[in-house]
Design an enzyme around this catalytic site. Sequence first.
Site, PDB file in Angstrom:
ATOM      1  N   LYS A 159      58.590-114.702  88.270  1.00 41.74           N
ATOM      2  CA  LYS A 159      59.465-113.842  88.481  1.00 41.74           C
ATOM      3  C   LYS A 159      59.558-112.957  87.170  1.00 41.74           C
ATOM      4  CE  LYS A 159      63.082-112.543  91.191  1.00 41.74           C
ATOM      5  NZ  LYS A 159      63.267-112.946  92.637  1.00 41.74           N
TER       6      LYS A 159
HETATM    7  N1  GLU Z   1      62.087-110.983  95.501  1.00 41.34           N
HETATM    8  C1  GLU Z   1      61.753-111.663  96.515  1.00 41.34           C
HETATM    9  C2  GLU Z   1      62.412-113.121  96.592  1.00 41.34           C
HETATM   10  O1  GLU Z   1      63.002-113.217  95.737  1.00 41.34           O
HETATM   11  C3  GLU Z   1      60.394-111.468  97.082  1.00 41.34           C
HETATM   12  C4  GLU Z   1      59.364-111.937  96.301  1.00 41.34           C
HETATM   13  C5  GLU Z   1      57.956-111.783  96.843  1.00 41.34           C
HETATM   14  O2  GLU Z   1      57.957-111.150  97.705  1.00 41.34           O
HETATM   15  O3  GLU Z   1      57.078-112.135  96.064  1.00 41.34           O
HETATM   16  O4  GLU Z   1      61.958-113.939  97.139  1.00 41.34           O
END
Ligand code: GLU
Length: 430
Positions: free
Chosen positions: A118
Amino acid sequence: MAPQENLNPHSEAHLNGPLFQNALMTIKDAAKIINCDPNILERLERPRRCLTVSVPVRMDDQSVKVFTGYRVQYNSTLGPYKGGIRYHQNVDLAEVVGLAALMTFKNSVLGLPLGGAKGGICVDPTKLSRAENQSLTRRYASEIAPFVGPTKDIPAPDVGTNPQTMAWFMDTYSQEQGGYAQPGVVTGKPVEIGGSLGRNHATGLGVIYICEKAMEIKGMKMAGSRIVVQGFGNVGSFAAKFAHERGARIIAVSDVSGGYFNGDGLNITDMMEYVKQNKSLKDYSKAQMISNEQLLELECDALLPCALEGQIDTHNAEKIKAKMIIEGANGPITNAATKILDQRGVFIAPDVIANGGGVIVSYFEWVQDIMSFFWEEQDVDTKLKGVLLRAFDTVCKFQAEKKVDMRSAAMAVSIQRLEKAMLLRGLYPR
Ligand code: GLU
């Protein structure tokens, strides 16, 4: 959402945030259920890499402001790191560690060949001009460029970022690689530059696929049901739209400007149009205004928290009147509140499954970019439903067999898959 005890025997501040501490409690609960190898557990309780970068930006008034950005790579046992980038004024390293951990367990329980990561920047993006936002994104992309790439770590949108953010990120990365287009470095891009059809609505659609299934299991029906949605961003607005299309009455929604209630059902199409014109629901007049607390405590068939973490904790868990909660956000219910709700018979579809639609279609987008062969939207939606419901079914079966709460069940299934893979790969160097 204060945890009862500090589960981190070390004292690094970035491992002490409430979101990560809550995740650790769930990890420990789940590890016990499956009798996880303690050496594997020891490794799963730590992020592999935490990167902090300074992001200097020339603002429109010509002054230079330095923002702080992060990318946490939590675990790459199952494949390249994957997870979104958040722009929010409350982002800090501790929050990003918690979110990166959740991505790891989400990708694993969904059966995707991806690790977890993240990123984020501590900034209020609503206060930036388009030019400032672009400069911020490009400099952040450049700072983390050595650590990302189509086979290394693939970012995506999250709270406060969108397909345009991904387009700037992809362009910056590509320019720095000699100017050759590298669409596979991020997902959630606009379709015109290698994005996938169906990605923009994927998280909200997934939330509704899970909600429908949960209602079916509980002998309820979506048509005619009363649904409450917290958050009206990419996840909440599409979840509300898809539920509305299936005949549900959306009796309340909220965003940063407050809560909006109508017992007969809100006009979601009208509200989405209003947000397009006005950026938020502020001053939307065709509903009764309510507070965030009132919204969460409304009597309804399903509550969909699709905003931020820590919304339901021990202070309000007893007051929730929803029959089921489908977690569109990451970490909206604390570990302790989960136990209270579970005992009260409130069904919870945990975040790692319920909001998995986004990363599932991100995976499809990455695959399409690698193949340079793009799928029809209907194909994407159908494949999404297949992957998501299969994972949900596995977790429901595990839950029924072990008689544990759904969050622990999802985490246990997730850890089981990671444990097998980690044992096969072994520990480097010995
Ligand atoms: N931000 C989204 C999540 O928390 C998508 C992450 C992604 O598609 O890599 O799942």
